[in-house]
Write a protein that holds these residues in place. Structure first.
Motif, mmCIF file in Angstrom:
data_model
loop_
_atom_site.group_PDB
_atom_site.id
_atom_site.type_symbol
_atom_site.label_atom_id
_atom_site.label_comp_id
_atom_site.label_asym_id
_atom_site.label_seq_id
_atom_site.Cartn_x
_atom_site.Cartn_y
_atom_site.Cartn_z
ATOM 1 N N ASN A 1 0.872 -1.069 -0.174
ATOM 2 C CA ASN A 1 -0.062 0.069 0.031
ATOM 3 C C ASN A 1 0.718 1.377 0.073
ATOM 4 O O ASN A 1 0.238 2.240 -0.251
ATOM 5 N N ASP A 2 2.186 1.356 0.425
ATOM 6 C CA ASP A 2 2.987 2.273 0.416
ATOM 7 C C ASP A 2 4.170 1.871 -0.417
ATOM 8 O O ASP A 2 5.126 1.140 0.290
ATOM 9 N N ALA A 3 4.642 2.390 -1.288
ATOM 10 C CA ALA A 3 5.970 2.015 -2.229
ATOM 11 C C ALA A 3 7.016 2.581 -1.441
ATOM 12 O O ALA A 3 8.115 2.039 -1.543
ATOM 13 N N THR A 4 6.761 3.712 -0.511
ATOM 14 C CA THR A 4 7.947 4.351 0.059
ATOM 15 C C THR A 4 8.295 3.728 1.407
ATOM 16 O O THR A 4 9.187 4.148 2.272
ATOM 17 N N SER A 5 7.453 2.575 1.984
ATOM 18 C CA SER A 5 7.731 1.910 3.126
ATOM 19 C C SER A 5 9.123 1.549 3.496
ATOM 20 O O SER A 5 9.754 1.036 2.256
ATOM 21 N N TRP A 6 9.526 1.468 4.608
ATOM 22 C CA TRP A 6 10.846 1.008 4.940
ATOM 23 C C TRP A 6 11.124 -0.588 4.968
ATOM 24 O O TRP A 6 12.016 -0.993 4.284
ATOM 25 N N LYS A 7 9.791 -1.305 4.726
ATOM 26 C CA LYS A 7 9.691 -2.545 4.618
ATOM 27 C C LYS A 7 10.196 -2.992 3.054
ATOM 28 O O LYS A 7 10.706 -4.145 2.733
ATOM 29 N N ASN A 8 9.756 -2.117 2.289
ATOM 30 C CA ASN A 8 9.993 -2.142 0.672
ATOM 31 C C ASN A 8 11.568 -2.202 0.447
ATOM 32 O O ASN A 8 12.075 -2.504 -0.768
ATOM 33 N N LYS A 9 12.095 -1.588 1.289
ATOM 34 C CA LYS A 9 13.685 -1.317 1.122
ATOM 35 C C LYS A 9 14.344 -2.564 1.500
ATOM 36 O O LYS A 9 15.887 -2.881 1.031
ATOM 37 N N LEU A 10 13.860 -3.517 1.902
ATOM 38 C CA LEU A 10 14.546 -4.669 2.399
ATOM 39 C C LEU A 10 14.508 -5.821 1.421
ATOM 40 O O LEU A 10 13.860 -6.768 1.456
ATOM 41 N N GLN A 11 14.985 -5.347 0.074
ATOM 42 C CA GLN A 11 15.046 -6.275 -0.940
ATOM 43 C C GLN A 11 16.375 -6.307 -1.520
ATOM 44 O O GLN A 11 17.050 -5.527 -1.696
ATOM 45 N N PHE A 12 16.877 -7.559 -1.713
ATOM 46 C CA PHE A 12 18.132 -7.892 -2.282
ATOM 47 C C PHE A 12 18.366 -7.592 -3.791
ATOM 48 O O PHE A 12 17.213 -7.844 -4.466
ATOM 49 N N PRO A 13 19.312 -7.196 -4.321
ATOM 50 C CA PRO A 13 19.468 -6.929 -5.717
ATOM 51 C C PRO A 13 19.307 -8.225 -6.493
ATOM 52 O O PRO A 13 19.737 -9.414 -6.034
ATOM 53 N N TYR A 14 18.841 -8.371 -7.848
ATOM 54 C CA TYR A 14 18.820 -9.303 -8.295
ATOM 55 C C TYR A 14 20.190 -10.275 -8.759
ATOM 56 O O TYR A 14 20.997 -9.503 -9.113
ATOM 57 N N PHE A 15 20.205 -11.444 -8.395
ATOM 58 C CA PHE A 15 21.512 -12.219 -8.669
ATOM 59 C C PHE A 15 20.900 -13.664 -8.923
ATOM 60 O O PHE A 15 20.311 -14.333 -8.206
ATOM 61 N N ARG A 16 21.790 -14.331 -10.113
ATOM 62 C CA ARG A 16 21.566 -15.529 -10.491
ATOM 63 C C ARG A 16 22.726 -16.195 -10.675
ATOM 64 O O ARG A 16 23.717 -15.623 -11.315
ATOM 65 N N PHE A 17 23.018 -17.593 -9.861
ATOM 66 C CA PHE A 17 24.275 -18.255 -10.218
ATOM 67 C C PHE A 17 24.387 -18.703 -11.517
ATOM 68 O O PHE A 17 23.128 -18.988 -12.194
ATOM 69 N N PRO A 18 25.430 -18.993 -12.186
ATOM 70 C CA PRO A 18 25.447 -19.609 -13.503
ATOM 71 C C PRO A 18 24.499 -20.948 -13.600
ATOM 72 O O PRO A 18 24.830 -21.717 -12.561
ATOM 73 N N GLY A 19 23.997 -21.185 -14.704
ATOM 74 C CA GLY A 19 23.462 -22.403 -15.064
ATOM 75 C C GLY A 19 24.216 -23.150 -15.880
ATOM 76 O O GLY A 19 24.964 -22.619 -16.674
ATOM 77 N N PHE A 20 23.535 -24.354 -16.267
ATOM 78 C CA PHE A 20 24.436 -24.899 -17.373
ATOM 79 C C PHE A 20 23.568 -25.264 -18.610
ATOM 80 O O PHE A 20 23.726 -25.867 -19.607
ATOM 81 N N GLN A 21 22.271 -24.650 -18.550
ATOM 82 C CA GLN A 21 21.461 -24.311 -19.908
ATOM 83 C C GLN A 21 20.665 -22.987 -19.960
ATOM 84 O O GLN A 21 20.751 -22.344 -18.998
ATOM 85 N N ASP A 22 20.628 -22.699 -21.091
ATOM 86 C CA ASP A 22 19.916 -21.708 -21.491
ATOM 87 C C ASP A 22 18.376 -22.046 -21.804
ATOM 88 O O ASP A 22 18.092 -23.044 -22.389
ATOM 89 N N ILE A 23 17.442 -20.929 -21.607
ATOM 90 C CA ILE A 23 16.097 -21.287 -22.251
ATOM 91 C C ILE A 23 15.980 -21.505 -23.715
ATOM 92 O O ILE A 23 16.224 -20.571 -24.306
ATOM 93 N N LYS A 24 15.350 -22.551 -24.164
ATOM 94 C CA LYS A 24 15.254 -22.627 -25.542
ATOM 95 C C LYS A 24 13.820 -22.648 -25.974
ATOM 96 O O LYS A 24 12.926 -22.750 -25.074
ATOM 97 N N ASN A 25 13.515 -22.372 -27.105
ATOM 98 C CA ASN A 25 12.062 -22.586 -27.627
ATOM 99 C C ASN A 25 11.353 -23.795 -27.324
ATOM 100 O O ASN A 25 12.149 -24.845 -27.519
ATOM 101 N N ASN A 26 10.296 -23.880 -26.927
ATOM 102 C CA ASN A 26 9.602 -25.065 -26.568
ATOM 103 C C ASN A 26 9.790 -25.460 -25.150
ATOM 104 O O ASN A 26 9.294 -26.387 -24.527
ATOM 105 N N ASP A 27 10.860 -25.121 -24.366
ATOM 106 C CA ASP A 27 11.009 -25.441 -22.926
ATOM 107 C C ASP A 27 9.872 -25.096 -22.052
ATOM 108 O O ASP A 27 9.283 -24.017 -22.283
ATOM 109 N N ILE A 28 9.357 -26.050 -21.216
ATOM 110 C CA ILE A 28 8.411 -25.675 -20.268
ATOM 111 C C ILE A 28 9.186 -24.913 -19.003
ATOM 112 O O ILE A 28 9.886 -25.320 -18.432
ATOM 113 N N VAL A 29 8.643 -23.798 -18.645
ATOM 114 C CA VAL A 29 9.502 -23.029 -17.449
ATOM 115 C C VAL A 29 8.272 -22.351 -16.640
ATOM 116 O O VAL A 29 7.256 -22.158 -16.611
#
Length: 532
Positions: free
Chosen positions: A202-230
């Motif tokens: 309800n409040d985008a400026t709330s201090w609660k919403n500041k407690l978000q980690f930046p996006y980070f993804r570990f390396p995978g061994f596959q890329d998403i391909k056409n027809n993959d179910i995700v």
């Protein structure tokens, strides 16, 4: 918060820790300054409380650290003789600040070789449960997550009531973005039906919403391909949770948005078009794998004279979506495979079988329409759509009033820029823009059940940071409409989600291995008893 803000926040936490424990470090034979050095102070603390050094790692893993930090508080107090029930509760209810009181006012002695085994049955049970939760949370977050199919959008590939294991490591495990959340659940706490995470929608400026980690993804061994179910987080989430009707739009953290599962028909850089319900990628028809059985709506005309057992036919064809007579001589089936449509043509009494194709315009297709009229989509519909470009990281597109509707949500919401339109001019972060370069990849997710699927045709692109994982294994399948043992779809147990050919159940092999295990264990125990 940004990486810099998190870094400052962690430094403040280290200062708080040092101020509250430096005397305890001295009493344990360490130097007082060691309590203030980030990471190093945790390694030293593990030695003080006689716990393994690798516990330090658990303190820096999101969600896991919410479990481990209170454990470390209690362990610290017990290492200095504060092991009563009152001491434990004071430590927990003061969020660790009871340690300050002990540090500055109590003459305590460090117990170097204290007994780490719980002295009560309750204590032993709690320790075991905490360890189990930590391990399960690690597996759930970074390795494999259970998932249940809630809708028919991917029938016949995946059915309502299928229970899957979703791999987090194929495409790379994503660290949790919500810093304060309950482990092992998604967006809602069971039974009490309340949010499982700290966030104020309800409040985008709330201090609660500041407690978000930046996006980070570990390396995978596959890329998403056409027809993959995700499996992915629904970008345009409107639900409090998946099982409660939306009464308004709920603003959620990315990793707490509703989980969806669809087929990725378009990958970054593709040009996608749909003609009469058939998907074309870069000008060529997308050939679906053998296991995929797309379904469409059909109108089936009958002569009205020949008796047809429609109930039996629909059940035999495993039609699970709405079907019924819309006129005395016309049957409407919302979702039917090509093979079953051909089968209907050969049934006596059926005079014609026509696939329903929406020529358009259709209200609600992406990008949003205005006042019920297409803005830039001409006569687009779910069956006749595009062509549309699927954004790729690092690629640049021209920006004008015609192209902006396709990328508006990407620029302003997914990539968090300040976007304004003044007359015919477009401003991004206060500067006039005629082009835009994408910061991440995007995907086009669609259901095989083409006339009963809320998918990319209606909510648009799925950002890469919304990707959850890849379904790999189906361990259970439950038919809620059947009775008795028929509720279990035995032929679907222990089948793979992907692969060539039709799915094959490995359940009998699992039972065989299980039987061998118990037989082997029995004879092993017998042999051991004889040796003793």
């Amino acid at each position: 918060m940004s990486i810099y803000q998190w870094f400052v926040f962690l430094l403040i936490l280290q200062l708080i820790h040092g101020l509250g424990t430096w005397k305890l470090y001295e009493k344990a034979g360490r130097k007082s300054w060691e309590a203030f050095i980030p990471v190093y102070n945790s390694i030293v603390l593990m030695k003080i409380i006689n716990r393994p050094t690798w516990w330090t790692l658990l303190l820096f893993i999101p969600i896991i650290n919410l479990i481990m930090i209170p454990v470390i508080w209690v362990e610290t107090m017990r290492s200095f003789g504060k092991n009563s029930t009152v001491d434990t509760w004071l430590t927990l209810f003061t969020f660790g600040f009871y340690i300050y009181y002990v540090n500055y006012t109590q003459d305590v002695t460090h117990i170097k070789d204290r007994n780490l085994v719980a002295t009560t049955k309750v204590g032993d049970t709690v320790s075991s449960l905490l360890f189990a939760v930590v391990v399960a949370t690690l597996v759930h977050t970074y390795v494999m997550q259970p998932y249940t199919i809630p809708s028919s959008s991917l029938e016949k590939s995946l059915l309502i009531g299928d229970f899957l294991f979703v791999s987090k490591f194929h495409y790379g495990a994503r660290i949790p973005m919500t810093a304060v959340a309950a482990p092992m659940v998604h967006d809602t706490l069971p039974f009490i039906n309340t949010k499982s995470y700290l966030y104020d929608d309800n409040d985008a400026t709330s201090w609660k919403n500041k407690l978000q980690f930046p996006y980070f993804r570990f390396p995978g061994f596959q890329d998403i391909k056409n027809n993959d179910i995700v499996v992915f987080n629904w970008p345009r989430d409107t639900l409090f949770n998946m099982y409660k009707n939306a009464d308004r739009r709920y603003d959620k953290p990315i990793d707490k948005k509703t989980n969806y599962v669809k087929r990725c028909v378009g990958i970054p850089g593709d040009s996608l078009q749909i003609k009469d319900g058939i998907v074309y990628i870069n000008g060529k028809e997308l050939i679906l794998p053998e296991r995929a059985k797309p379904q469409y709506s059909y109108k089936i005309a009958v002569d009205g004279k020949t008796q047809i057992d429609l109930e039996y036919l629909l059940k035999d064809m495993q039609v699970t979506d709405p079907a019924g007579m819309i006129a005395p001589d016309t049957l409407f089936v919302q979702c039917l495979t090509f093979a079953n449509a051909e089968r209907f043509k050969n049934i006596p009494g059926v005079t014609s079988v026509k696939r329903v194709i929406n020529k358009g315009p259709e209200d609600g297709v992406f990008p949003d329409m205005k006042d019920g009229k297409p803005s830039v989509t001409n006569n687009w519909s779910g069956d006749n759509y595009g062509p549309i470009y699927i954004p790729q990281e690092g690629k640049t597109v021209a920006l004008n009033k015609q192209s902006l509707p396709f990328y508006k949500i990407i620029i302003s919401e997914y990539e968090k820029n300040d976007l304004k339109v003044v007359g015919d001019d477009i401003y991004i972060n206060g500067e006039k823009a005629t082009t835009y370069t994408f910061k991440q990849n995007y995907y086009w997710m669609m259901g095989d059940n083409r006339h009963n699927s809320l998918d990319a045709r209606y909510f648009g692109y799925t950002p890469e940071d919304h990707i959850v994982g890849k379904p790999v294994f189906l361990w259970m399948s439950w038919d809620g409409h059947a009775k008795g043992f028929n509720k279990i779809r035995w032929e679907r147990l222990f089948t793979t989600v992907n692969g060539e050919g039709q799915p094959q159940s490995y359940f009998k092999y699992f039972l065989g291995l299980l039987a061998l295990y118990f037989v082997g264990e029995y004879f092993w125990k017998k042999r051991k008893e004889k040796q003793e």
